[in-house]
Write an enzyme that holds these catalytic residues in place. Structure first.
Site, short mmCIF file in Angstrom:
data_model
loop_
_atom_site.label_atom_id
_atom_site.label_comp_id
_atom_site.label_asym_id
_atom_site.label_seq_id
_atom_site.Cartn_x
_atom_site.Cartn_y
_atom_site.Cartn_z
N GLY A 93 0.82 -1.21 0.00
CA GLY A 93 0.00 0.00 0.00
C GLY A 93 0.85 1.25 0.00
N GLY A 103 6.42 7.87 6.79
CA GLY A 103 5.60 8.41 5.72
C GLY A 103 6.19 9.63 5.04
N ARG A 112 3.17 14.30 -7.40
CA ARG A 112 3.23 13.38 -8.54
C ARG A 112 1.92 13.40 -9.32
NH1 ARG A 112 4.98 7.43 -7.22
NH2 ARG A 112 2.94 7.26 -6.24
N ARG A 151 -1.74 -0.52 -10.04
CA ARG A 151 -0.52 -1.30 -10.26
C ARG A 151 -0.86 -2.78 -10.41
NH1 ARG A 151 3.14 1.83 -6.55
NH2 ARG A 151 1.90 3.60 -5.84
N ASP A 179 4.55 -4.16 -7.51
CA ASP A 179 3.82 -3.01 -6.99
C ASP A 179 4.33 -1.71 -7.60
OD1 ASP A 179 5.98 -4.02 -5.14
OD2 ASP A 179 5.78 -1.99 -4.35
N ASP A 183 6.99 5.01 -9.93
CA ASP A 183 7.54 4.73 -8.60
C ASP A 183 9.06 4.56 -8.63
OD1 ASP A 183 5.71 5.07 -6.65
OD2 ASP A 183 5.60 2.98 -6.06
#
Length: 478
Positions: free
Chosen positions: A81, A117, A167, A174, A244, A254
């Protein structure tokens, strides 16, 4: 800017609502005017800084983190996630295309595990630069709108400052989303909902039925093959090709450790966390197929094995076909003769490797030569001139007569960049930004917006790296 909430509305079970954590004393580090104009945004102002530093909520935003699984370095992780990304919603661009807007580094989510995070300045800057560099090279990619720096301190290997990358992605779906639903949720109905949503939003020319599902998977295979062909032709190593990190749309996505090739090495590894070279440059085509096979397994409750196999069978042909299209553009060969052209391209790469040549600069030499000229500067770079002569003889025979040599040369200039995002250049700019000087960062970014132009006053940016910067690699730390 109005936001749509299609993903959050249709797939509420696939996300968690989150609360952003703002940055202390935020400041602009980078801003993409191209991306802003695409979304009809006015230039960077105080209101935008407050929103994109997560100190103010954007009206109509959802602020959610998506849940998915993934194969990481070959091992399956059942619940990953968005550990440091929050999606605000989807904004419509001037052409009617929707883009997810995400804040990467805005604080903890339910999927942060033991992380904070946050993103640090160096990783936020690198993601912005590579997203925009790939886009301006014509490589399918997500984009970046901005980077916001701060005085918020975070600990990685040492004390660093936090930053947020804004972004833009046509979709954040994904391969790992489908793995999560099939292997974790074990819910065929949710799998159907996810596939139907993906088709309706991003493949509207296809139907949501048996035939449409098979056609959709085959198109995902094709798009992935095209993306990998672009990476190989551009000399780009992604570094972390986990499932992912694989976009269902075939966009580069990513970014952690990545690198454009300096000296050409087929087995170049750009990720310090990948000592075995699973994601080495020459393994990217095979890994992409392996990832597609994992996606096929996740889709097996919905799509027949025959249809999945048929879709996968199209991968190699699509990859080779598009790679040859790109490489013919770079070295000027006419269409046709696939087997012979592959041999010519392979021979050229062998010359690059055996003579330790810089990939980008060597390819650019095709823009400095005109067919019919007896001297090709690339020959001067090869220690084994006899080997070059043998290759060149086969190349000229295949090239044949060129009617307009100057036009041919300009076409090679448009296909072979003069400037790429070399890791040492990024590192120098990051070092300056960490000291409060943003000028090198913005100069580098402006350079990468026009990678095919000569820009004589910027020639130093095209040089081979200094010894310390040759083959510079990064770790997965953020």
């Amino acid at each position: 800017m109005e936001l749509r909430q299609a993903f959050a509305t249709h797939l509420p079970w696939a996300l968690s609502q989150v609360e952003p954590q703002g940055l202390e004393n935020p400041r602009w580090l980078l801003w993409s005017q191209d991306a802003a104009e695409m979304l009809s945004l006015v230039g960077p102002d105080a209101n935008a800084l407050a929103v994109f530093s997560a100190n103010a909520r954007m009206a109509g935003a959802s602020y959610h983190a998506q849940v998915y699984a993934g194969h990481q370095f070959g091992g399956y992780s059942p619940r990953l996630g968005d550990g440091r990304a929050m999606i605000l919603g989807e904004a419509r661009d001037i052409d009617g295309q929707y883009w997810d807007i995400a804040l990467k580094g805005a604080g903890k989510t339910p999927y942060s595990r033991h992380g904070d995070g946050r993103a640090v300045l160096r990783s936020a800057v690198r993601e912005f630069l590579v997203s925009e560099a790939l886009f301006h090279l014509g490589v399918p990619s997500t984009r970046a709108l901005a980077v916001v720096g701060s005085e918020t301190q975070v600990w990685r290997e040492s004390l660093e400052t936090a930053a947020i990358t804004v972004r833009l992605a046509r979709s954040h779906i994904r391969f790992g989303h489908f793995e999560y639903v099939t292997h974790g949720e074990r819910d065929p109905e949710r799998l159907r909902q996810l596939v139907d949503f993906t088709i309706n939003q991003h493949f509207p020319h296809l139907s949501c039925d048996t035939a449409g599902y098979a056609a959709w998977f085959a198109e995902v295979v094709q798009r992935t093959a095209v993306m990998i062909a672009h990476w190989q032709a551009a000399g780009f190593a992604h570094g972390v090709m986990n499932t992912d990190n694989m976009s269902i749309l075939g966009d580069s996505f990513d970014f952690g450790p990545f690198s454009f090739l300096d000296t050409y090495r087929e087995n170049f590894i750009c990720n310090h966390s990948d000592p075995e070279g699973r994601y080495a440059f020459d393994r990217q085509p095979g890994i992409a197929l392996w990832n597609l096979q994992r996606l096929a397994q996740a889709l097996s409750p919905l799509i027949s094995s025959d249809a999945l196999i048929a879709g996968l069978d199209g991968y190699q042909h699509a990859l080779v076909q598009h790679y040859l299209i790109l490489m013919r553009q770079k070295i000027g060969l006419p269409a046709g003769q696939a087997a012979e052209d592959l041999q010519i391209v392979s021979g050229l790469m062998s010359l690059f490797e055996k003579n330790a040549l810089d990939y980008t600069n060597s390819m650019r030499m095709f823009a400095q030569w005109r067919p019919g000229e007896s001297h090709f500067a690339l020959r001067d770079e090869c220690l084994d001139s006899a080997a070059f002569d043998a290759w060149f003889q086969a190349y000229e025979k295949r090239l044949g007569r060129v009617a307009d040599a100057e036009l041919w040369r300009r076409q090679r200039q448009a296909a072979n960049p003069r400037y790429i995002l070399r890791n040492y250049l990024a590192q120098e700019a990051i070092d300056a930004a960490q000291q409060g000087d943003n000028q090198p960062l913005n100069t580098l970014y402006q350079l990468l917006r026009n990678p095919f132009d000569e820009q004589p006053d910027m020639a130093q940016y095209a040089r081979r790296p200094p010894r310390w910067g040759e083959g510079l690699i990064c770790s997965c730390s953020s």
